[in-house]
Design a protein around this motif. Sequence first.
Motif, PDB file in Angstrom:
ATOM      1  N   THR A 147     -67.650 -17.731 -86.885  1.00 47.26           N
ATOM      2  CA  THR A 147     -67.997 -16.881 -88.028  1.00 47.26           C
ATOM      3  C   THR A 147     -67.157 -15.613 -88.064  1.00 47.26           C
ATOM      4  N   ASP A 148     -66.628 -15.212 -86.894  1.00 44.49           N
ATOM      5  CA  ASP A 148     -65.844 -13.981 -86.801  1.00 44.49           C
ATOM      6  C   ASP A 148     -64.690 -14.176 -85.825  1.00 44.49           C
ATOM      7  N   GLU A 149     -63.561 -13.538 -86.115  1.00 47.65           N
ATOM      8  CA  GLU A 149     -62.448 -13.446 -85.167  1.00 47.65           C
ATOM      9  C   GLU A 149     -62.187 -11.970 -84.922  1.00 47.65           C
ATOM     10  N   LEU A 150     -62.197 -11.576 -83.635  1.00 47.71           N
ATOM     11  CA  LEU A 150     -62.042 -10.167 -83.290  1.00 47.71           C
ATOM     12  C   LEU A 150     -60.914  -9.963 -82.295  1.00 47.71           C
ATOM     13  N   SER A 151     -60.239  -8.826 -82.427  1.00 46.86           N
ATOM     14  CA  SER A 151     -59.187  -8.401 -81.499  1.00 46.86           C
ATOM     15  C   SER A 151     -59.479  -6.970 -81.076  1.00 46.86           C
ATOM     16  N   ILE A 152     -59.240  -6.655 -79.819  1.00 49.77           N
ATOM     17  CA  ILE A 152     -59.448  -5.273 -79.359  1.00 49.77           C
ATOM     18  C   ILE A 152     -58.162  -4.461 -79.401  1.00 49.77           C
ATOM     19  N   GLY A 153     -57.076  -5.044 -79.892  1.00 44.39           N
ATOM     20  CA  GLY A 153     -55.836  -4.280 -80.008  1.00 44.39           C
ATOM     21  C   GLY A 153     -54.645  -5.182 -80.225  1.00 44.39           C
ATOM     22  N   ASP A 154     -53.543  -4.567 -80.582  1.00 44.72           N
ATOM     23  CA  ASP A 154     -52.326  -5.321 -80.884  1.00 44.72           C
ATOM     24  C   ASP A 154     -51.522  -5.604 -79.619  1.00 44.72           C
ATOM     25  N   TYR A 155     -52.107  -6.404 -78.756  1.00 42.44           N
ATOM     26  CA  TYR A 155     -51.431  -6.854 -77.542  1.00 42.44           C
ATOM     27  C   TYR A 155     -52.083  -8.151 -77.102  1.00 42.44           C
ATOM     28  N   VAL A 156     -51.439  -8.868 -76.205  1.00 45.99           N
ATOM     29  CA  VAL A 156     -51.929 -10.183 -75.798  1.00 45.99           C
ATOM     30  C   VAL A 156     -52.311 -10.158 -74.323  1.00 45.99           C
ATOM     31  N   LEU A 157     -53.498 -10.677 -74.006  1.00 43.96           N
ATOM     32  CA  LEU A 157     -53.967 -10.798 -72.631  1.00 43.96           C
ATOM     33  C   LEU A 157     -53.957 -12.268 -72.222  1.00 43.96           C
ATOM     34  N   THR A 158     -54.206 -12.537 -70.955  1.00 45.90           N
ATOM     35  CA  THR A 158     -54.177 -13.913 -70.466  1.00 45.90           C
ATOM     36  C   THR A 158     -55.397 -14.708 -70.895  1.00 45.90           C
ATOM     37  N   GLY A 159     -56.452 -14.037 -71.309  1.00 47.70           N
ATOM     38  CA  GLY A 159     -57.650 -14.740 -71.735  1.00 47.70           C
ATOM     39  C   GLY A 159     -58.569 -13.833 -72.520  1.00 47.70           C
ATOM     40  N   GLY A 160     -59.642 -14.394 -73.058  1.00 49.42           N
ATOM     41  CA  GLY A 160     -60.546 -13.625 -73.901  1.00 49.42           C
ATOM     42  C   GLY A 160     -61.701 -12.969 -73.178  1.00 49.42           C
ATOM     43  N   GLU A 161     -61.794 -13.165 -71.849  1.00 45.83           N
ATOM     44  CA  GLU A 161     -62.946 -12.633 -71.115  1.00 45.83           C
ATOM     45  C   GLU A 161     -63.014 -11.106 -71.131  1.00 45.83           C
ATOM     46  N   LEU A 162     -61.908 -10.443 -70.821  1.00 45.54           N
ATOM     47  CA  LEU A 162     -61.928  -8.980 -70.789  1.00 45.54           C
ATOM     48  C   LEU A 162     -62.218  -8.389 -72.170  1.00 45.54           C
ATOM     49  N   PRO A 163     -61.587  -8.877 -73.244  1.00 45.60           N
ATOM     50  CA  PRO A 163     -61.959  -8.388 -74.569  1.00 45.60           C
ATOM     51  C   PRO A 163     -63.439  -8.639 -74.887  1.00 45.60           C
ATOM     52  N   ALA A 164     -63.950  -9.812 -74.530  1.00 45.03           N
ATOM     53  CA  ALA A 164     -65.359 -10.111 -74.809  1.00 45.03           C
ATOM     54  C   ALA A 164     -66.272  -9.154 -74.060  1.00 45.03           C
ATOM     55  N   MET A 165     -65.958  -8.855 -72.808  1.00 41.60           N
ATOM     56  CA  MET A 165     -66.773  -7.931 -72.032  1.00 41.60           C
ATOM     57  C   MET A 165     -66.752  -6.536 -72.653  1.00 41.60           C
ATOM     58  N   THR A 166     -65.594  -6.136 -73.170  1.00 44.12           N
ATOM     59  CA  THR A 166     -65.481  -4.836 -73.829  1.00 44.12           C
ATOM     60  C   THR A 166     -66.387  -4.773 -75.046  1.00 44.12           C
ATOM     61  N   VAL A 167     -66.335  -5.814 -75.873  1.00 42.24           N
ATOM     62  CA  VAL A 167     -67.156  -5.859 -77.078  1.00 42.24           C
ATOM     63  C   VAL A 167     -68.641  -5.895 -76.720  1.00 42.24           C
ATOM     64  N   ILE A 168     -68.995  -6.707 -75.742  1.00 40.84           N
ATOM     65  CA  ILE A 168     -70.394  -6.839 -75.340  1.00 40.84           C
ATOM     66  C   ILE A 168     -70.946  -5.527 -74.809  1.00 40.84           C
ATOM     67  N   ASP A 169     -70.161  -4.827 -74.006  1.00 37.74           N
ATOM     68  CA  ASP A 169     -70.591  -3.533 -73.476  1.00 37.74           C
ATOM     69  C   ASP A 169     -70.907  -2.561 -74.611  1.00 37.74           C
ATOM     70  N   SER A 170     -70.025  -2.535 -75.616  1.00 37.21           N
ATOM     71  CA  SER A 170     -70.218  -1.597 -76.721  1.00 37.21           C
ATOM     72  C   SER A 170     -71.421  -1.953 -77.580  1.00 37.21           C
ATOM     73  N   ILE A 171     -71.805  -3.235 -77.592  1.00 38.41           N
ATOM     74  CA  ILE A 171     -72.961  -3.684 -78.369  1.00 38.41           C
ATOM     75  C   ILE A 171     -74.263  -3.431 -77.617  1.00 38.41           C
TER      76      ILE A 171
END
Length: 265
Positions: A147-171
């Motif tokens: 339903t949603d596609e999210l990015s935490i910034g204009d750079y590429v990481l090896t996986g989505g875990e760290l971005p997901a943890m960032t988003v989850i923490d803020s929620i």
Amino acid sequence: MRIDVLTLFPEMCEGVFGTSILGKAREKGIVSLNAVNFRDFSGNKHNTVDDTPYGGGGGMVLKPDPIFAAVEHVLAESTGSTVVSSEYSTEGHMDQEGTKPRIILMCPQGKTYTQQIAEELAQEEHLIFICGHYEGYDERIREHLVTDELSIGDYVLTGGELPAMTVIDSIVRLQPGALGNETSAVSDSFSTGLLEYPHYTRPAEFRGWKVPDILLSGHHANIETWRREQALQRTLERRPDLLETAELTAKDRKTLERLKNDGQA
């Protein structure tokens, strides 16, 4: 609130889930945090979740079947739904209670994450995050599942875990009872549209650097006026782009004009 994270590395998530604000919110029952290894839903004896891309090219692409199967499992566990139909699109899946779980793909191509999106997602009862690896996702995951596609910034990481943890923490920190002081989240940077004002604590003087006298005055109205001006000044100096969309009063605009004229920013 329930949050499920589909990942190949659940141990990365569990370390974050059990620590600090997230860990306390989990212990209090404010939020249910679950890491689901979608390799368990591969459906083949080698537990393969990726394959080479059609048409050639470098890298491996995550297959749709294990991702769909993992989401179906989570929905069945949480809502009683047993299948994700072909109509499961950006309109979202309607469960038996009439709510739509948000299924979020962490992806460099997604919408840039903001505090406003955090506040929106914090109102949901159920969130499912999909964390990818390798070259990318099979496009059918984007078209018929998330339903949603999210990015935490204009750079590429090896996986989505760290971005997901960032988003989850803020929620999670926005959930009632998650923070010790309920006013903390309200005055955070970006929550008001401005950067936050500076903070000070004891001692009143440290190595010759003194706390501003206004904060020691006990005059709360003057302190609030000072803090608002400091927030405006800091935003003008560091993120003037935020002023274009911030909700500003006539007094705020006069203050900004004075700051510009005085050359303080």
